[in-house]
Design a protein around this motif. Structure first.
Motif, PDB file in Angstrom:
ATOM      1  N   VAL A  99       0.838  -1.206   0.000  1.00 34.04           N
ATOM      2  CA  VAL A  99       0.000   0.000   0.000  1.00 34.04           C
ATOM      3  C   VAL A  99       0.874   1.258   0.000  1.00 34.04           C
ATOM      4  O   VAL A  99       0.634   2.205  -0.759  1.00 34.04           O
ATOM      5  N   THR A 100       1.925   1.266   0.835  1.00 32.94           N
ATOM      6  CA  THR A 100       2.836   2.416   0.888  1.00 32.94           C
ATOM      7  C   THR A 100       3.545   2.623  -0.445  1.00 32.94           C
ATOM      8  O   THR A 100       3.689   3.752  -0.922  1.00 32.94           O
ATOM      9  N   SER A 101       3.979   1.527  -1.066  1.00 30.67           N
ATOM     10  CA  SER A 101       4.702   1.654  -2.338  1.00 30.67           C
ATOM     11  C   SER A 101       3.794   2.194  -3.436  1.00 30.67           C
ATOM     12  O   SER A 101       4.215   2.999  -4.268  1.00 30.67           O
ATOM     13  N   ILE A 102       2.525   1.780  -3.437  1.00 31.27           N
ATOM     14  CA  ILE A 102       1.586   2.295  -4.440  1.00 31.27           C
ATOM     15  C   ILE A 102       1.341   3.790  -4.199  1.00 31.27           C
ATOM     16  O   ILE A 102       1.323   4.592  -5.135  1.00 31.27           O
ATOM     17  N   SER A 103       1.195   4.163  -2.920  1.00 34.22           N
ATOM     18  CA  SER A 103       1.004   5.577  -2.581  1.00 34.22           C
ATOM     19  C   SER A 103       2.187   6.413  -3.062  1.00 34.22           C
ATOM     20  O   SER A 103       2.013   7.488  -3.659  1.00 34.22           O
ATOM     21  N   GLU A 104       3.391   5.911  -2.831  1.00 39.32           N
ATOM     22  CA  GLU A 104       4.594   6.652  -3.245  1.00 39.32           C
ATOM     23  C   GLU A 104       4.665   6.793  -4.760  1.00 39.32           C
ATOM     24  O   GLU A 104       5.096   7.832  -5.281  1.00 39.32           O
ATOM     25  N   ARG A 105       4.228   5.766  -5.488  1.00 40.04           N
ATOM     26  CA  ARG A 105       4.225   5.848  -6.952  1.00 40.04           C
ATOM     27  C   ARG A 105       3.240   6.909  -7.440  1.00 40.04           C
ATOM     28  O   ARG A 105       3.510   7.626  -8.404  1.00 40.04           O
ATOM     29  N   TYR A 106       2.090   7.009  -6.782  1.00 40.41           N
ATOM     30  CA  TYR A 106       1.101   8.030  -7.171  1.00 40.41           C
ATOM     31  C   TYR A 106       1.648   9.436  -6.920  1.00 40.41           C
ATOM     32  O   TYR A 106       1.467  10.341  -7.738  1.00 40.41           O
ATOM     33  N   ILE A 107       2.321   9.616  -5.802  1.00 39.93           N
ATOM     34  CA  ILE A 107       2.900  10.930  -5.492  1.00 39.93           C
ATOM     35  C   ILE A 107       3.999  11.273  -6.494  1.00 39.93           C
ATOM     36  O   ILE A 107       4.091  12.411  -6.982  1.00 39.93           O
ATOM     37  N   GLU A 108       4.825  10.285  -6.831  1.00 39.67           N
ATOM     38  CA  GLU A 108       5.863  10.486  -7.851  1.00 39.67           C
ATOM     39  C   GLU A 108       5.219  10.923  -9.163  1.00 39.67           C
ATOM     40  O   GLU A 108       5.707  11.825  -9.851  1.00 39.67           O
ATOM     41  N   LEU A 109       4.129  10.267  -9.499  1.00 39.37           N
ATOM     42  CA  LEU A 109       3.465  10.599 -10.758  1.00 39.37           C
ATOM     43  C   LEU A 109       2.937  12.028 -10.742  1.00 39.37           C
ATOM     44  O   LEU A 109       3.094  12.773 -11.717  1.00 39.37           O
ATOM     45  N   PHE A 110       2.326  12.433  -9.622  1.00 39.71           N
ATOM     46  CA  PHE A 110       1.840  13.808  -9.516  1.00 39.71           C
ATOM     47  C   PHE A 110       2.963  14.797  -9.808  1.00 39.71           C
ATOM     48  O   PHE A 110       2.814  15.728 -10.608  1.00 39.71           O
ATOM     49  N   GLU A 111       4.094  14.602  -9.145  1.00 40.55           N
ATOM     50  CA  GLU A 111       5.198  15.561  -9.272  1.00 40.55           C
ATOM     51  C   GLU A 111       5.801  15.547 -10.667  1.00 40.55           C
ATOM     52  O   GLU A 111       6.159  16.597 -11.216  1.00 40.55           O
ATOM     53  N   LYS A 112       5.885  14.352 -11.252  1.00 39.00           N
ATOM     54  CA  LYS A 112       6.480  14.253 -12.584  1.00 39.00           C
ATOM     55  C   LYS A 112       5.544  14.831 -13.650  1.00 39.00           C
ATOM     56  O   LYS A 112       5.985  15.527 -14.571  1.00 39.00           O
ATOM     57  N   VAL A 113       4.266  14.553 -13.526  1.00 42.28           N
ATOM     58  CA  VAL A 113       3.306  14.991 -14.553  1.00 42.28           C
ATOM     59  C   VAL A 113       3.046  16.493 -14.489  1.00 42.28           C
ATOM     60  O   VAL A 113       2.926  17.160 -15.515  1.00 42.28           O
ATOM     61  N   THR A 114       2.957  17.037 -13.278  1.00 39.84           N
ATOM     62  CA  THR A 114       2.604  18.455 -13.135  1.00 39.84           C
ATOM     63  C   THR A 114       3.818  19.366 -13.017  1.00 39.84           C
ATOM     64  O   THR A 114       3.720  20.574 -13.251  1.00 39.84           O
ATOM     65  N   GLY A 115       4.969  18.802 -12.609  1.00 43.77           N
ATOM     66  CA  GLY A 115       6.138  19.637 -12.356  1.00 43.77           C
ATOM     67  C   GLY A 115       6.058  20.390 -11.039  1.00 43.77           C
ATOM     68  O   GLY A 115       6.866  21.280 -10.772  1.00 43.77           O
ATOM     69  N   MET A 116       5.069  20.030 -10.194  1.00 45.44           N
ATOM     70  CA  MET A 116       4.875  20.705  -8.912  1.00 45.44           C
ATOM     71  C   MET A 116       5.206  19.753  -7.764  1.00 45.44           C
ATOM     72  O   MET A 116       5.095  18.544  -7.906  1.00 45.44           O
ATOM     73  N   LYS A 117       5.612  20.318  -6.623  1.00 48.74           N
ATOM     74  CA  LYS A 117       5.869  19.526  -5.428  1.00 48.74           C
ATOM     75  C   LYS A 117       4.535  19.138  -4.787  1.00 48.74           C
ATOM     76  O   LYS A 117       3.647  19.970  -4.638  1.00 48.74           O
ATOM     77  N   PHE A 118       4.390  17.864  -4.421  1.00 51.27           N
ATOM     78  CA  PHE A 118       3.155  17.404  -3.799  1.00 51.27           C
ATOM     79  C   PHE A 118       3.132  17.785  -2.322  1.00 51.27           C
ATOM     80  O   PHE A 118       4.087  17.528  -1.596  1.00 51.27           O
ATOM     81  N   GLN A 119       2.063  18.427  -1.907  1.00 48.78           N
ATOM     82  CA  GLN A 119       1.890  18.804  -0.502  1.00 48.78           C
ATOM     83  C   GLN A 119       0.848  17.879   0.123  1.00 48.78           C
ATOM     84  O   GLN A 119      -0.337  17.974  -0.194  1.00 48.78           O
ATOM     85  N   LYS A 120       1.293  16.979   0.983  1.00 48.47           N
ATOM     86  CA  LYS A 120       0.356  16.022   1.588  1.00 48.47           C
ATOM     87  C   LYS A 120      -0.658  16.730   2.476  1.00 48.47           C
ATOM     88  O   LYS A 120      -0.285  17.484   3.369  1.00 48.47           O
TER      89      LYS A 120
END
Length: 311
Positions: A271-292
């Motif tokens: 579950v943690t690894s999937i969450s981290e992949r989604y956050i990585e995707l957010f940052e890579k796709v948008t170019g923005m830092k993810f704020q939890k």
């Protein structure tokens, strides 16, 4: 692990509630409140554990791209009062999803590999390998199922069944290709390739609107641009940003959503690894830092934000 697996609010003026695979949708007279939960689905099955921050990732990516493409086609989004919430115009959805593919991957590749040279009525050339770029982007629509699997359908079948009028369908095709071109351009700016995606449309008072999410990891597939050509030449699997890594994990563990198959155990580590992949995707796709966002008492936070927006 804190997450948002579901919501069950009763808002003033609410007329209906619909629980989608991932989103909880609250209807009002002229507006929709769409709450992106942390549920995750694959092969049209909701998996047993929610993924922390996944809903926030999806909601914020969708808002990012809806705002960036509003000059191409009007869209339903009016405001994002909370990281997991979008509020906008209530439209009558068309009963088809417009899937557009620039590369031979995922479902289209599985069909091609099985010997088919046509997907949704669109002919494909011989001699293609998995993940090859197609001569030009193709539209491969599906029916929009409320439950179970979406089904492939051709342009001709859509028109013959009267699901969408010919004039409206031509507009949907033009919008789909223009949105895909814009998404491709934005992905390239981030060092990515937009491989395939889907769009949903609705109409209100004769105007066609883009609805739901766009260019998120749940609706789209991305490859990394810098290694694409080299990997294709070497016959190596493409590094990608999408939900495909979840599907691949399920397939490896004997699950493809078929009768009698059991979802493999989703450990805390998975579950943690999937969450981290989604956050990585957010940052890579948008170019923005993810704020939890804070996941302590998230339902109270969401309810307050929606009530303020509806007031």
């Amino acid at each position: 692990m804190n997450s948002i697996p579901a919501t069950n609010f009763q808002f003033p003026g609410q007329t209906a509630f619909y629980k989608g695979k991932v989103r909880d949708v609250y209807s009002f007279d002229k507006r929709l409140v769409m709450i992106a939960t942390d549920r995750i689905s694959a092969f049209d099955v909701i998996l047993p554990r929610a993924i922390p921050y996944k809903g926030q990732v999806l909601n914020q990516i969708a808002a990012h791209f809806l705002n960036a493409t509003s000059d191409i086609v009007p869209n339903w989004l009016e405001e994002v009062p909370d990281a997991n919430v979008s509020i906008g115009i209530k439209c009558q959805a068309y009963p088809v999803e417009m899937v557009v593919r620039g590369y031979l991957a995922g479902h289209a590749w599985r069909e091609y590999k099985s010997g088919k040279r046509e997907v949704c009525g669109v002919a494909l050339p011989e001699g293609l390998k998995e993940n090859d770029k197609l001569p030009q982007p193709i539209i491969t629509p599906t029916t929009k199922a409320h439950e179970g699997h979406d089904e492939d359908i051709s342009r001709e079948q859509i028109l013959a069944q009267g699901l969408v009028s010919e004039d409206e369908y031509e507009h949907l095709e033009r919008y789909t290709l223009a949105l895909f071109a814009k998404g491709t351009e934005m992905a390239a700016d981030q060092g990515l390739i937009l491989v395939d995606t889907k769009y949903e449309f609705g109409q209100l008072d004769g105007t066609i609107y883009l609805i739901d999410e766009i260019h998120t990891p749940d609706s789209s597939r991305y490859f990394y641009k810098d290694t694409y050509e080299e990997n294709q030449r070497a016959g190596i699997a493409q590094k990608q940003l999408s939900k495909e890594f979840v599907r691949e994990w399920l397939i490896e563990n004997g699950f493809q959503g078929k009768d009698g198959q059991k979802v493999p155990e989703m450990t805390d580590e998975k579950v943690t690894s999937i969450s981290e992949r989604y956050i990585e995707l957010f940052e890579k796709v948008t170019g923005m830092k993810f704020q939890k966002n804070n996941l302590d008492h998230p339902l109270e936070r969401i309810e307050k934000a929606v009530l303020r927006a509806l007031a």
